[in-house]
Motif scaffolding. Structure first.
Motif, mmCIF file in Angstrom:
data_model
loop_
_atom_site.group_PDB
_atom_site.id
_atom_site.type_symbol
_atom_site.label_atom_id
_atom_site.label_comp_id
_atom_site.label_asym_id
_atom_site.label_seq_id
_atom_site.Cartn_x
_atom_site.Cartn_y
_atom_site.Cartn_z
ATOM 1 N N ALA A 40 0.860 -1.182 0.000
ATOM 2 C CA ALA A 40 0.000 0.000 0.000
ATOM 3 C C ALA A 40 0.895 1.230 0.000
ATOM 4 O O ALA A 40 1.935 1.248 0.659
ATOM 5 C CB ALA A 40 -0.919 0.019 1.220
ATOM 6 N N VAL A 41 0.491 2.254 -0.752
ATOM 7 C CA VAL A 41 1.266 3.495 -0.833
ATOM 8 C C VAL A 41 0.321 4.676 -0.651
ATOM 9 O O VAL A 41 -0.786 4.696 -1.199
ATOM 10 C CB VAL A 41 2.011 3.620 -2.180
ATOM 11 N N GLN A 42 0.784 5.643 0.104
ATOM 12 C CA GLN A 42 0.006 6.849 0.382
ATOM 13 C C GLN A 42 0.864 8.069 0.095
ATOM 14 O O GLN A 42 2.019 8.142 0.516
ATOM 15 C CB GLN A 42 -0.419 6.838 1.853
ATOM 16 N N VAL A 43 0.317 9.051 -0.635
ATOM 17 C CA VAL A 43 0.976 10.334 -0.850
ATOM 18 C C VAL A 43 0.211 11.376 -0.043
ATOM 19 O O VAL A 43 -0.995 11.553 -0.242
ATOM 20 C CB VAL A 43 1.003 10.721 -2.340
ATOM 21 N N MET A 44 0.906 12.035 0.861
ATOM 22 C CA MET A 44 0.274 12.923 1.839
ATOM 23 C C MET A 44 -0.789 12.109 2.587
ATOM 24 O O MET A 44 -0.448 11.105 3.185
ATOM 25 C CB MET A 44 -0.286 14.171 1.151
ATOM 26 N N ASP A 45 -2.071 12.485 2.518
ATOM 27 C CA ASP A 45 -3.099 11.702 3.212
ATOM 28 C C ASP A 45 -3.970 10.918 2.236
ATOM 29 O O ASP A 45 -5.064 10.493 2.584
ATOM 30 C CB ASP A 45 -3.975 12.623 4.069
ATOM 31 N N GLN A 46 -3.468 10.687 1.008
ATOM 32 C CA GLN A 46 -4.255 10.041 -0.035
ATOM 33 C C GLN A 46 -3.687 8.666 -0.392
ATOM 34 O O GLN A 46 -2.528 8.547 -0.803
ATOM 35 C CB GLN A 46 -4.275 10.913 -1.292
ATOM 36 N N ARG A 47 -4.503 7.630 -0.254
ATOM 37 C CA ARG A 47 -4.114 6.280 -0.668
ATOM 38 C C ARG A 47 -4.104 6.211 -2.195
ATOM 39 O O ARG A 47 -5.014 6.716 -2.860
ATOM 40 C CB ARG A 47 -5.122 5.268 -0.104
ATOM 41 N N LEU A 48 -3.084 5.584 -2.753
ATOM 42 C CA LEU A 48 -2.994 5.424 -4.198
ATOM 43 C C LEU A 48 -3.552 4.073 -4.618
ATOM 44 O O LEU A 48 -3.349 3.066 -3.939
ATOM 45 C CB LEU A 48 -1.541 5.526 -4.669
ATOM 46 N N ILE A 49 -4.265 4.057 -5.755
ATOM 47 C CA ILE A 49 -4.709 2.808 -6.366
ATOM 48 C C ILE A 49 -4.271 2.836 -7.827
ATOM 49 O O ILE A 49 -3.592 3.768 -8.268
ATOM 50 C CB ILE A 49 -6.237 2.617 -6.236
ATOM 51 N N SER A 50 -4.676 1.830 -8.586
ATOM 52 C CA SER A 50 -4.172 1.696 -9.954
ATOM 53 C C SER A 50 -4.560 2.861 -10.852
ATOM 54 O O SER A 50 -3.874 3.145 -11.839
ATOM 55 C CB SER A 50 -4.667 0.384 -10.569
ATOM 56 N N THR A 51 -5.665 3.552 -10.544
ATOM 57 C CA THR A 51 -6.101 4.667 -11.391
ATOM 58 C C THR A 51 -5.655 6.023 -10.856
ATOM 59 O O THR A 51 -6.000 7.051 -11.435
ATOM 60 C CB THR A 51 -7.640 4.665 -11.526
ATOM 61 N N SER A 52 -4.898 6.047 -9.761
ATOM 62 C CA SER A 52 -4.448 7.322 -9.188
ATOM 63 C C SER A 52 -3.388 7.959 -10.072
ATOM 64 O O SER A 52 -2.551 7.267 -10.655
ATOM 65 C CB SER A 52 -3.876 7.110 -7.784
ATOM 66 N N ALA A 53 -3.420 9.282 -10.150
ATOM 67 C CA ALA A 53 -2.431 10.026 -10.930
ATOM 68 C C ALA A 53 -1.859 11.141 -10.066
ATOM 69 O O ALA A 53 -2.600 11.933 -9.488
ATOM 70 C CB ALA A 53 -3.066 10.608 -12.188
ATOM 71 N N VAL A 54 -0.537 11.170 -9.960
ATOM 72 C CA VAL A 54 0.150 12.225 -9.218
ATOM 73 C C VAL A 54 0.501 13.334 -10.196
ATOM 74 O O VAL A 54 1.210 13.103 -11.176
ATOM 75 C CB VAL A 54 1.427 11.687 -8.543
ATOM 76 N N ARG A 55 0.007 14.539 -9.953
ATOM 77 C CA ARG A 55 0.247 15.669 -10.844
ATOM 78 C C ARG A 55 0.787 16.852 -10.050
ATOM 79 O O ARG A 55 0.332 17.122 -8.943
ATOM 80 C CB ARG A 55 -1.052 16.092 -11.548
ATOM 81 N N CYS A 56 1.754 17.546 -10.618
ATOM 82 C CA CYS A 56 2.281 18.757 -10.004
ATOM 83 C C CYS A 56 1.963 19.954 -10.884
ATOM 84 O O CYS A 56 2.083 19.884 -12.112
ATOM 85 C CB CYS A 56 3.793 18.665 -9.796
ATOM 86 N N VAL A 57 1.544 21.042 -10.255
ATOM 87 C CA VAL A 57 1.320 22.316 -10.935
ATOM 88 C C VAL A 57 2.210 23.324 -10.231
ATOM 89 O O VAL A 57 1.962 23.679 -9.078
ATOM 90 C CB VAL A 57 -0.158 22.750 -10.862
ATOM 91 N N GLY A 58 3.270 23.763 -10.923
ATOM 92 C CA GLY A 58 4.271 24.570 -10.235
ATOM 93 C C GLY A 58 4.951 23.705 -9.190
ATOM 94 O O GLY A 58 5.370 22.584 -9.470
ATOM 95 N N ASN A 59 5.032 24.192 -7.962
ATOM 96 C CA ASN A 59 5.623 23.384 -6.894
ATOM 97 C C ASN A 59 4.551 22.858 -5.943
ATOM 98 O O ASN A 59 4.828 22.544 -4.789
ATOM 99 C CB ASN A 59 6.664 24.198 -6.119
ATOM 100 N N THR A 60 3.312 22.744 -6.431
ATOM 101 C CA THR A 60 2.238 22.168 -5.632
ATOM 102 C C THR A 60 1.796 20.845 -6.245
ATOM 103 O O THR A 60 1.933 20.618 -7.448
ATOM 104 C CB THR A 60 1.027 23.114 -5.536
ATOM 105 N N LEU A 61 1.259 19.988 -5.401
ATOM 106 C CA LEU A 61 0.843 18.650 -5.809
ATOM 107 C C LEU A 61 -0.674 18.598 -5.897
ATOM 108 O O LEU A 61 -1.373 19.047 -4.982
ATOM 109 C CB LEU A 61 1.346 17.632 -4.783
#
Length: 230
Positions: free
Chosen positions: A137-158
């Protein structure tokens, strides 16, 4: 999705004006306030979705108690839910924290600004290394990632699941600590990032956890975008 696009649009606007003088400071504060307002809306929508999901779950389980077909369907649903990440996961783990360079470095005019902030590929490199190291299991900040999750950055924000996060960015994995730590060391993208850590002062910290719980995924399960194989 409309709320997500609105947040992204606001962030693009903020980023495009970041090079202006202090005359536009009030406008920047206004845009930041609008982003915070949209974040609060997303939180409210998420809470509403969670309440509805709990109601559906209670109704399904109540029917399963008196219906064998429904009971088998509920068992299958629970099994699939655990597989795709809808339930919490607990165990040993690793947490990686990425951060922008200190403000004193960012203020140096002879250093390209892109060298001093965490980028999307940096976060993605950590996530990929964790999966490769056997994370369950992997979590970015307080969000659990699943197969359809997409990590996107806009400037220096996630931007993740309709929410906007500022650095430092924490990525947490449940799984074998030694294997995950070794995978982080071998990941090419992280090796490149560490060069910037050494040269420009970006933040990179790895913490081994004897026990950590990653919550279940609570976002939409709809596949928003797909690309056919080539």
């Amino acid at each position: 999705m409309p709320v997500t696009l609105a947040i992204a649009g606001l962030l693009f606007a903020t980023g495009s004006n970041s090079a202006r003088t202090d005359v536009d400071g009030g406008r920047q504060e206004e845009l930041s306030g609008l982003v915070s307002q949209e974040n609060r809306k997303v939180d409210a929508y998420d809470q509403q979705v969670e309440r509805m999901q709990r109601e559906v779950d209670r109704a399904s389980r109540a029917r399963a108690r008196n219906d064998k077909v429904a009971a088998r369907a509920q068992e299958r649903s629970d099994e699939l839910g655990r597989t795709v990440g809808l339930g919490p996961a607990t165990g040993t783990g690793v947490r990686v924290t990425l951060d922008d360079a200190p403000r004193t470095e960012i203020g140096e005019g002879n250093i390209p600004p892109d060298y001093l902030v965490v980028h999307q590929q940096d976060v993605q490199a950590v996530v990929n290394a964790m999966w490769a190291g056997g994370a369950t299991a992997v979590q970015v900040m307080d969000q659990r990632l699943i197969s359809t999750s997409a990590v996107r950055c806009v400037g220096n924000t996630l931007l993740l699941n309709g929410r906007v996060y500022s650095p430092p960015f924490a990525v947490t994995a449940v799984g074998p600590t030694d294997r995950i730590a070794g995978s982080l060391e071998r990941e090419p993208g992280i090796r490149v990032y560490k060069q910037y850590v050494k040269t420009y002062g970006l933040g990179y910290e790895v913490e081994r956890l004897t026990e950590v719980t990653v919550p279940g995924y609570r976002g939409t399960l709809d596949l928003q975008f797909a690309e056919s194989g080539r």
